[in-house]
Design a protein around this motif. Sequence first.
Motif, PDB file in Angstrom:
ATOM      1  N   HIS A 139      44.757  45.087  37.074  1.00 58.84           N
ATOM      2  CA  HIS A 139      45.003  43.681  37.376  1.00 58.84           C
ATOM      3  C   HIS A 139      43.824  43.136  38.155  1.00 58.84           C
ATOM      4  CE1 HIS A 139      46.529  40.428  40.035  1.00 58.84           C
ATOM      5  NE2 HIS A 139      47.131  40.043  38.924  1.00 58.84           N
ATOM      6  N   VAL A 140      43.211  42.073  37.614  1.00 59.70           N
ATOM      7  CA  VAL A 140      42.019  41.490  38.218  1.00 59.70           C
ATOM      8  C   VAL A 140      42.176  39.974  38.250  1.00 59.70           C
ATOM      9  CG1 VAL A 140      39.522  41.183  37.982  1.00 59.70           C
ATOM     10  CG2 VAL A 140      40.557  43.377  37.393  1.00 59.70           C
ATOM     11  N   ILE A 141      41.877  39.375  39.400  1.00 65.07           N
ATOM     12  CA  ILE A 141      41.835  37.911  39.536  1.00 65.07           C
ATOM     13  C   ILE A 141      40.356  37.550  39.585  1.00 65.07           C
ATOM     14  CG2 ILE A 141      42.594  35.911  40.874  1.00 65.07           C
ATOM     15  CD1 ILE A 141      44.753  37.748  42.123  1.00 65.07           C
ATOM     16  N   PRO A 142      39.758  37.106  38.471  1.00 68.77           N
ATOM     17  CA  PRO A 142      38.299  37.057  38.377  1.00 68.77           C
ATOM     18  C   PRO A 142      37.645  35.885  39.078  1.00 68.77           C
ATOM     19  CG  PRO A 142      39.279  36.315  36.321  1.00 68.77           C
ATOM     20  CD  PRO A 142      40.409  36.784  37.185  1.00 68.77           C
ATOM     21  N   ASN A 143      38.347  34.768  39.200  1.00 66.69           N
ATOM     22  CA  ASN A 143      37.737  33.572  39.771  1.00 66.69           C
ATOM     23  C   ASN A 143      38.447  33.159  41.049  1.00 66.69           C
ATOM     24  OD1 ASN A 143      35.643  32.722  37.722  1.00 66.69           O
ATOM     25  ND2 ASN A 143      37.452  32.868  36.397  1.00 66.69           N
ATOM     26  N   PHE A 144      37.673  33.132  42.175  1.00 67.64           N
ATOM     27  CA  PHE A 144      38.183  32.630  43.452  1.00 67.64           C
ATOM     28  C   PHE A 144      39.467  33.368  43.823  1.00 67.64           C
ATOM     29  CE2 PHE A 144      36.785  29.088  40.584  1.00 67.64           C
ATOM     30  CZ  PHE A 144      35.436  29.241  40.865  1.00 67.64           C
ATOM     31  N   GLN A 145      39.322  34.659  43.892  1.00 68.04           N
ATOM     32  CA  GLN A 145      40.441  35.596  43.999  1.00 68.04           C
ATOM     33  C   GLN A 145      41.387  35.251  45.136  1.00 68.04           C
ATOM     34  OE1 GLN A 145      41.149  38.310  46.282  1.00 68.04           O
ATOM     35  NE2 GLN A 145      41.967  39.955  45.032  1.00 68.04           N
ATOM     36  N   ASN A 146      42.657  35.458  44.881  1.00 72.07           N
ATOM     37  CA  ASN A 146      43.703  35.316  45.898  1.00 72.07           C
ATOM     38  C   ASN A 146      44.030  36.716  46.408  1.00 72.07           C
ATOM     39  OD1 ASN A 146      45.895  34.652  47.481  1.00 72.07           O
ATOM     40  ND2 ASN A 146      47.195  33.964  45.803  1.00 72.07           N
TER      41      ASN A 146
END
Length: 366
Positions: A139-146
């Motif tokens: 699981h990856v949040i690629p942009n402006f990670q939370n």
Amino acid sequence: MPDVISFARGAPSLDIVDVEGLKAAATRAFDRDPGGTTGYGTAVGYAPLREWIANKHGVDPSQVIVTNGSMQADAFLFESLVKAGDAVVVEKPTYDRTLLNLRGRGADVRMVELETDGIDVVALEALLRDEGVRPTLAHVIPNFQNPAGYTLSGPKRQALLRLAEQFGFVIFEDDPYVDIRFSGESLPTMLSQDTAGAVVYASSFSKTVCPGIRVGYLVGPAERISEIQRLATNTYISPNMVAQSLVYEFCASGDIDRSIATVKAALAARVQRLTAALERDLPEARFQAPEGGYFMWVELPEGTEVDRVFEQATQRGVAFVKGTDFLLEGGENTLRLAYSGVTEDQIDEGVSRLADAVRAAQGAPA
């Protein structure tokens, strides 16, 4: 106690929500397609919106399912892929609800350090190659990670795709903030570069339309989306057609572009104000100003106990989320600040109160 200034919630303040545009979109939805708007529909979502999303990502509509918010999309994907005991890679730190969901499923959660340019792919490769871990998904949040606000670099996106193909895991590209970039250069999604069917992509209209709309979606291989469709059918027959029809009208009219421009301009100004306030009132804090999104990660000096800071901040009427909420262990001197829900003139006072809380927690005079 003074009125609370909240840096806790990742949601836009009302002044940057296009209320009039949403009212007009609702009227068009009921006028143009009363049957589709008010009927049950199917589990894959409102057909015109599904097609709009497919066109946005350059895929066939069979590769898209529209859900009640992106968290519903996440839950469906986890249910379809993750069994108790399965290894799942997440960023360290990561979104607290993702951690709760995966731990609730009994997953073997493996946190890999998050660097300022995204997940540490060298450490991930060592986990895969040297330790023999075989994750079901990453699981990856690629942009402006939370919660951190960091963005995954182009080379790391390529490295992740290579590792996913080599070691046979799914990349869950969780990307609700992608359109909220207010500085720097946009990067292509991993979905758009995927040649092996390794990526399932999620996004949401909560950040670009309004949080109360609760419309999200998944894009992935058609077979996987079909499997998730069966889960959705058994869960709710169909998602919220009224909300999805409204979102379609808002998007198809181009109103969403104006809305995004308003949000980006406001958040860029808030980051500038927040950065200046932290440098002035908390010069010992470490942080990186994000290029988009809603969040900033702040690291206080070693030995500062965020639990004590939180207590002192509550007394002073300022709210934030403790960094420990986003980790399985560690982070006792970190916190997340959401700048999306505060107006510019609240930021200086909020950071001043936070600095007082930090001094009190450290035992120094406030």
